[in-house]
Design a protein around this motif. Structure first.
Motif, PDB file in Angstrom:
ATOM      1  N   SER A 275       8.977   4.872   2.877  1.00  0.00           N
ATOM      2  CA  SER A 275       8.189   5.016   1.850  1.00  0.00           C
ATOM      3  C   SER A 275       8.709   3.604   0.968  1.00  0.00           C
ATOM      4  N   LYS A 276       7.498   3.024   0.078  1.00  0.00           N
ATOM      5  CA  LYS A 276       7.840   1.617  -0.708  1.00  0.00           C
ATOM      6  C   LYS A 276       7.763   2.022  -2.681  1.00  0.00           C
TER       7      LYS A 276
ATOM      8  N   ALA B  75       5.398  -8.006  -5.066  1.00  0.00           N
ATOM      9  CA  ALA B  75       6.396  -7.414  -4.996  1.00  0.00           C
ATOM     10  C   ALA B  75       5.392  -6.693  -3.757  1.00  0.00           C
ATOM     11  N   LEU B  76       4.156  -6.694  -4.209  1.00  0.00           N
ATOM     12  CA  LEU B  76       3.092  -5.851  -3.048  1.00  0.00           C
ATOM     13  C   LEU B  76       3.475  -6.305  -1.464  1.00  0.00           C
TER      14      LEU B  76
ATOM     15  N   PRO C 116      -3.295  -6.368 -14.837  1.00  0.00           N
ATOM     16  CA  PRO C 116      -2.490  -5.506 -13.855  1.00  0.00           C
ATOM     17  C   PRO C 116      -2.955  -4.408 -13.787  1.00  0.00           C
ATOM     18  N   LEU C 117      -3.939  -4.605 -13.987  1.00  0.00           N
ATOM     19  CA  LEU C 117      -4.829  -2.888 -13.517  1.00  0.00           C
ATOM     20  C   LEU C 117      -5.066  -3.765 -11.999  1.00  0.00           C
ATOM     21  N   GLU C 118      -5.916  -4.124 -11.882  1.00  0.00           N
ATOM     22  CA  GLU C 118      -6.396  -5.024 -10.653  1.00  0.00           C
ATOM     23  C   GLU C 118      -4.997  -5.047  -9.657  1.00  0.00           C
ATOM     24  N   ALA C 119      -4.101  -5.669  -9.903  1.00  0.00           N
ATOM     25  CA  ALA C 119      -2.875  -4.947  -9.151  1.00  0.00           C
ATOM     26  C   ALA C 119      -2.671  -3.554  -8.292  1.00  0.00           C
ATOM     27  N   ALA C 120      -2.720  -2.873  -9.603  1.00  0.00           N
ATOM     28  CA  ALA C 120      -2.707  -1.398  -9.763  1.00  0.00           C
ATOM     29  C   ALA C 120      -3.314  -1.255  -8.113  1.00  0.00           C
ATOM     30  N   GLU C 121      -4.359  -1.352  -8.290  1.00  0.00           N
ATOM     31  CA  GLU C 121      -5.663  -1.248  -7.729  1.00  0.00           C
ATOM     32  C   GLU C 121      -4.810  -2.053  -6.572  1.00  0.00           C
ATOM     33  N   GLN C 122      -4.558  -2.700  -5.891  1.00  0.00           N
ATOM     34  CA  GLN C 122      -3.739  -3.258  -4.660  1.00  0.00           C
ATOM     35  C   GLN C 122      -3.172  -2.095  -4.171  1.00  0.00           C
ATOM     36  N   GLY C 123      -2.337  -2.096  -5.164  1.00  0.00           N
ATOM     37  CA  GLY C 123      -0.633  -0.830  -5.111  1.00  0.00           C
ATOM     38  C   GLY C 123      -1.334   0.550  -4.920  1.00  0.00           C
ATOM     39  N   TYR C 124      -1.697   0.429  -5.360  1.00  0.00           N
ATOM     40  CA  TYR C 124      -2.372   2.472  -4.502  1.00  0.00           C
ATOM     41  C   TYR C 124      -3.059   2.015  -3.145  1.00  0.00           C
ATOM     42  N   LYS C 125      -3.897   1.240  -2.810  1.00  0.00           N
ATOM     43  CA  LYS C 125      -4.544   1.628  -1.562  1.00  0.00           C
ATOM     44  C   LYS C 125      -3.218   1.120  -0.782  1.00  0.00           C
TER      45      LYS C 125
ATOM     46  N   ASP D  56      12.007   1.481   0.834  1.00  0.00           N
ATOM     47  CA  ASP D  56      11.906   0.479   0.412  1.00  0.00           C
ATOM     48  C   ASP D  56      11.996   0.454  -0.977  1.00  0.00           C
ATOM     49  N   ILE D  57      12.485  -0.643  -2.084  1.00  0.00           N
ATOM     50  CA  ILE D  57      12.069  -0.799  -3.290  1.00  0.00           C
ATOM     51  C   ILE D  57      11.847  -2.339  -3.738  1.00  0.00           C
ATOM     52  N   VAL D  58      11.666  -2.657  -4.170  1.00  0.00           N
ATOM     53  CA  VAL D  58      11.053  -4.106  -4.776  1.00  0.00           C
ATOM     54  C   VAL D  58      11.597  -3.969  -6.481  1.00  0.00           C
ATOM     55  N   LEU D  59      12.001  -4.721  -6.841  1.00  0.00           N
ATOM     56  CA  LEU D  59      12.120  -4.805  -8.441  1.00  0.00           C
ATOM     57  C   LEU D  59      11.382  -6.196  -8.663  1.00  0.00           C
TER      58      LEU D  59
END
Length: 320
Positions: free
Chosen positions: A201-202, A190-191, A218-227, A93-96
């Motif tokens: 996989s996403k 996107a998340l 952006p880094l806060e959003a990346a933290e959510q992406g990591y979770k 699953d890919i989100v652009l």
């Protein structure tokens, strides 16, 4: 003939039961028990009977025996190979997440086939090729500038994704209610779209050319992406300075990669690297397809048993 050569039994151990067929025939033809009522002589009756046959009862159940053999063969699962087929394993699953701010469609483009194109058009050409090369993956699209909006839900229809990008008015809308680029909001949107996905996989492919100056960091959003276990691949369109450093941290935080894009060749190389990184775990396998033949054996066995039953109650009927 090629298909007949591939004939095989899936469970050949059932064929061991065939050893009981000759034993069954032999047991059926053994002499009967001694008569319970003695008679002085049967010489007068012998001349009235027909010719004596050897083992007259041994072959009377031949139809039953053949049916028994066919049922054993059916249990051994006879089959013929038809070929191979793709495993129906789900793709990625890919989100652009695409920056649609004014700078993406403005000045500062690059030459493609002798023509200067904008960053947005360069991005569109690269996405089209990427989508074409991954027909088994689902793609969704988020547009962001100051605001975010859904450009496409997750879909296997790559043609639809490309048609959305063709709509330049929608693609370069500028973000609606304000000016600026809210990169973190684009990642969060996107998340949110990927939460509905059920694939193995996403990933997010984030394409932007500027520094985030609004919304979620952006880094806060990346933290959510990591979770959420979502990898983020960042395409920095002609990006430099502090914005590039932040985007590198976003990619590294989630296990993705950062690509500094300056032309179409660089964009294509970035997509090729993603193909290599995301392909080995989810490459489709093939499995063999067989045509099962056991129903034919069962049907013929049924016909033989029916014929045996009819014969026993008609021309082969005996009165004890």
């Amino acid at each position: 003939m090629e298909r007949l050569i591939s004939f095989q039994f899936a469970q050949p151990w059932w064929l061991l039961l065939l050893a009981f067929v000759p034993l069954r025939i032999w047991l059926r033809g053994r002499p009967g028990v001694i008569s319970a009522v003695p008679f002085s002589s049967v010489a007068l009756l012998r001349s009235m009977g027909g010719a004596i046959r050897r083992n007259p009862g041994r072959w009377q159940g031949i139809l039953e025996d053949l049916a028994f053999v066919l049922l054993i063969l059916a249990m051994a699962s006879p089959r013929i190979e038809q070929g191979t087929s793709n495993d129906k394993k789900e793709g990625i699953d890919i989100v652009l997440a695409v920056d649609t701010s004014g700078s993406m469609g403005g000045a500062g483009g690059r030459p493609v086939n002798g023509k200067i194109v904008s960053k947005a058009e360069l991005m569109r050409l690269g996405i089209n090729e990427f989508v074409d090369n991954r027909p088994h993956d689902r793609f969704g699209m988020i547009g962001f500038a100051y605001d975010c909006w859904l450009m496409s839900p997750l879909t296997l229809d790559g043609g639809w994704i490309k048609s959305v990008l063709e709509n330049k008015k929608k693609y370069q809308s500028g973000g609606g209610t304000g000016s600026g680029t809210a990169v973190g909001n684009g990642i969060m949107a996107a998340l949110e779209l990927l939460k509905k996905a059920k694939g193995p996989s996403k990933i997010i492919i984030l394409a932007t050319d500027g520094e985030s100056n609004g919304g979620v960091a952006p880094l806060e959003a990346a933290e959510q992406g990591y979770k959420d276990k979502v990898r983020i691949y960042v395409f920095g369109m002609f990006m430099g300075g502090g914005a590039r450093d932040v985007m590198k941290q976003v990619a590294d935080k989630t296990g993705g990669s950062f690509f500094n894009i300056s032309n179409l060749s660089g964009l294509r190389e970035a997509y090729r690297q993603i193909d290599r990184l995301e392909k080995s775990k989810f490459e489709q396998k093939k499995f063999r397809v067989y045509s099962e033949l056991y129903p034919w054996f069962v049907e013929v066995a049924f016909v033989l048993l029916l014929a045996d039953w009819i014969s026993r109650h008609t021309f082969r009927m005996r009165i004890p």
